[in-house]
Write a protein that holds these residues in place. Structure first.
Motif, PDB file in Angstrom:
ATOM      1  N   GLN A 130       0.831  -1.197   0.000  1.00  0.00           N
ATOM      2  CA  GLN A 130       0.000   0.000   0.000  1.00  0.00           C
ATOM      3  C   GLN A 130       0.873   1.257   0.000  1.00  0.00           C
ATOM      4  N   ALA A 131       0.529   2.203  -0.866  1.00  0.00           N
ATOM      5  CA  ALA A 131       1.285   3.444  -0.960  1.00  0.00           C
ATOM      6  C   ALA A 131       0.438   4.617  -0.483  1.00  0.00           C
ATOM      7  N   PRO A 132       1.048   5.585   0.216  1.00  0.00           N
ATOM      8  CA  PRO A 132       0.275   6.727   0.715  1.00  0.00           C
ATOM      9  C   PRO A 132      -0.073   7.746  -0.361  1.00  0.00           C
ATOM     10  N   VAL A 133       0.573   7.661  -1.519  1.00  0.00           N
ATOM     11  CA  VAL A 133       0.313   8.576  -2.625  1.00  0.00           C
ATOM     12  C   VAL A 133       0.059   7.738  -3.878  1.00  0.00           C
ATOM     13  N   GLY A 134      -0.988   8.066  -4.630  1.00  0.00           N
ATOM     14  CA  GLY A 134      -1.257   7.368  -5.878  1.00  0.00           C
ATOM     15  C   GLY A 134      -2.050   6.091  -5.727  1.00  0.00           C
ATOM     16  N   GLN A 135      -2.583   5.815  -4.533  1.00  0.00           N
ATOM     17  CA  GLN A 135      -3.394   4.622  -4.323  1.00  0.00           C
ATOM     18  C   GLN A 135      -4.538   4.950  -3.378  1.00  0.00           C
ATOM     19  N   PRO A 136      -5.577   5.610  -3.885  1.00  0.00           N
ATOM     20  CA  PRO A 136      -6.722   5.919  -3.023  1.00  0.00           C
ATOM     21  C   PRO A 136      -7.374   4.642  -2.527  1.00  0.00           C
ATOM     22  N   THR A 137      -7.611   4.579  -1.231  1.00  0.00           N
ATOM     23  CA  THR A 137      -8.043   3.335  -0.611  1.00  0.00           C
ATOM     24  C   THR A 137      -9.272   3.549   0.259  1.00  0.00           C
ATOM     25  N   ILE A 138     -10.276   2.711   0.074  1.00  0.00           N
ATOM     26  CA  ILE A 138     -11.472   2.743   0.906  1.00  0.00           C
ATOM     27  C   ILE A 138     -11.176   2.045   2.233  1.00  0.00           C
ATOM     28  N   GLY A 139     -11.605   2.674   3.321  1.00  0.00           N
ATOM     29  CA  GLY A 139     -11.389   2.105   4.649  1.00  0.00           C
ATOM     30  C   GLY A 139     -10.411   2.900   5.485  1.00  0.00           C
ATOM     31  N   LEU A 140      -9.568   3.720   4.848  1.00  0.00           N
ATOM     32  CA  LEU A 140      -8.551   4.489   5.558  1.00  0.00           C
ATOM     33  C   LEU A 140      -8.867   5.974   5.523  1.00  0.00           C
ATOM     34  N   ARG A 141      -8.752   6.630   6.664  1.00  0.00           N
ATOM     35  CA  ARG A 141      -8.922   8.081   6.708  1.00  0.00           C
ATOM     36  C   ARG A 141      -7.652   8.786   6.261  1.00  0.00           C
ATOM     37  N   ASP A 142      -6.518   8.261   6.677  1.00  0.00           N
ATOM     38  CA  ASP A 142      -5.232   8.860   6.357  1.00  0.00           C
ATOM     39  C   ASP A 142      -4.483   7.983   5.367  1.00  0.00           C
ATOM     40  N   PRO A 143      -3.475   8.532   4.683  1.00  0.00           N
ATOM     41  CA  PRO A 143      -2.694   7.716   3.746  1.00  0.00           C
ATOM     42  C   PRO A 143      -2.097   6.494   4.432  1.00  0.00           C
ATOM     43  N   GLY A 144      -2.186   5.341   3.774  1.00  0.00           N
ATOM     44  CA  GLY A 144      -1.692   4.097   4.363  1.00  0.00           C
ATOM     45  C   GLY A 144      -0.363   3.662   3.764  1.00  0.00           C
TER      46      GLY A 144
END
Length: 454
Positions: free
Chosen positions: A164-178
């Motif tokens: 999982q990358a904090p930039v370039g990978q929008p993710t459902i379930g996370l409030r902050d970059p993972g």
């Protein structure tokens, strides 16, 4: 009919009267090609190289099989057989070798079906280690480096991606970059993101896809454990330690690039309001524990500069905005230069102490937590004493977190994560505001993608 109702009808309705295509070897598909070939890559221990690829597996089977049985087009499912082992796996290869085998096996399926069935399109999904496999394949395809053209990949769903990358990978379930346990997949997914071709989901308390960004101890152990060369664990650990230090800098550098892109975007103002503060805050969070005052201070100035522009827009002080935007660009460039300096300094760190860490992680009989903690502390001690005073100062905040108390606490938190089963609950844990579980979210996404063919 709304998407929700279409999903309910698709998943709960009785099977269509037409006979769906049976799972067929690629060589025999030419005369009976499906509209969609759904490839699922199972997680660690869920499969093996001799497994039946037609046999549904775990959460991915629960997602795909209702869709296959009731699809409005012909669809087949394929569960990639590969080692699916972790460090010290029974085949001796460990995680990296297992992941590479999964990539090769999945790419082989993509190529074989694509050649036999030129009109077939694909959906790709993976869970845990399988998401790591599927994510790397999707990233290559999205950047036109894959085994099939990007327009043949209808959609990708990653469940608990360890990269999982904090930039370039929008993710459902996370409030902050993972950030993933295995490190960060850099470069994003190219054209897939531009056309809604990728979905990523992660439970907030799942360490494998959302390792606490400030928990450098577990980040380092996860990085080494997922990248070690099983044939030379000590030697490869020494090399990987330098890469890990560079990897700590990469997310912050990516955030800087995003901010600079915003500054040069003709739609700066709306983009800045919607995304600029989030990027700046993510950057500050990265640098808070990574770098010394010369970098963290500049990051704080950057957050303030972005906030200032937003305040000027809110108060309609248009005349002051151009100068404020120039301040953002100048401050971002200053932070970027400091990060580049840090990256150069990583090569001066004495990483010889990480050899025993690698050897401890790769123990065939399982990791001894006490020995591993001691090896981590020894490695950090050697690294701290093996750099010049200026470099030590730059990385001081990073090294200081590897204290005996922090190492013990990190191991304790990780044990609590394992006992909590947060990595296995994607069929029951709500991950969006509407209360949908991970399984339901992925099904909804694939329903939407498949309906584009009708």
């Amino acid at each position: 009919m709304t998407l929700t109702r279409r999903l309910t009808a698709l998943v709960l309705a009785p099977a269509f009267s037409c006979t769906l295509l049976l799972h067929t070897a690629p060589a025999a598909l030419a005369t009976n090609c499906p509209a969609v070939d759904a490839i699922a890559v199972p997680g660690t221990t869920q499969t093996n190289p001799k497994a039946d690829p037609d046999e549904p597996v775990g959460v991915l089977g629960n997602i795909l099989e209702p869709l296959r049985k009731n699809a409005p087009v012909r669809m087949v499912t394929y569960y990639t057989p590969y080692p699916a082992t972790i460090v010290g796996g029974t085949d001796g290869g460990g995680y990296r070798a297992s992941k590479n085998a999964g990539i090769d096996a999945t790419n082989a399926r993509l190529k074989a079906v694509s050649r036999a069935c030129p009109n077939t399109v694909f959906i790709l999904t993976g869970y845990s280690q399988g998401a790591d496999v599927a994510g790397d394949i999707a990233a290559a395809i999205g950047h036109n480096r894959g085994v099939i053209p990007a327009n043949k990949l209808l959609g990708v769903a990653l469940v608990a991606d360890p990269s999982q990358a904090p930039v370039g990978q929008p993710t459902i379930g996370l409030r902050d970059p993972g950030m993933g346990f295995a490190g960060v997949r850099s470069g994003g997914f190219g054209s897939l993101l531009q056309r809604n071709g990728l979905l990523s989901i992660c439970a907030p308390r799942d360490y494998y896809c959302n390792l606490p960004q400030g928990d450098l101890v577990m980040r380092m152990i996860g990085h080494l454990g997922s990248q070690l060369d099983a044939a030379d664990p000590s030697g490869s650990a020494q090399k990987l330690a330098t890469i890990f230090m560079g990897g700590l800098i990469a997310p912050a550098a990516a955030a800087i690039n995003q901010i600079l892109q915003l500054v040069n975007d003709p739609n700066l103002i709306p983009n800045l309001i919607s995304r600029g503060v989030a990027f700046a805050q993510a950057l500050a969070q990265q640098l808070f524990y990574l770098a010394g005052p010369q970098v963290a201070g500049a990051a704080t100035n950057l957050v303030n500069a972005v906030t200032n522009v937003i305040n000027l827009v809110t108060s309609r002080a248009w005349a002051a905005i151009p100068a404020a935007i120039t301040t953002i660009a100048t401050t971002a460039s200053s932070v970027g230069a400091a990060l580049a300096q840090m990256k150069d300094r990583t090569t001066t760190i004495n990483v010889s102490g990480f050899g025993p860490v690698g050897a401890g992680i790769s123990q065939a009989g399982g990791v001894n937590i006490g020995d591993l903690a001691a090896a981590v502390l020894d490695a950090i001690s050697i690294a701290t004493g093996g750099v010049g005073s200026q470099s030590t100062g730059m990385f001081g905040p990073t090294f200081s977190q590897f204290s005996a108390a922090n190492v013990a606490q990190a191991v304790k938190r990780f044990a609590a994560f394992i006992e909590g089963g947060f990595h296995e609950n994607y069929a029951t844990t709500p991950l969006d505001k509407a209360g949908h579980t991970g399984t339901q979210i992925v099904q909804r996404y694939f329903v939407n993608q498949i309906n584009k063919l009708v």
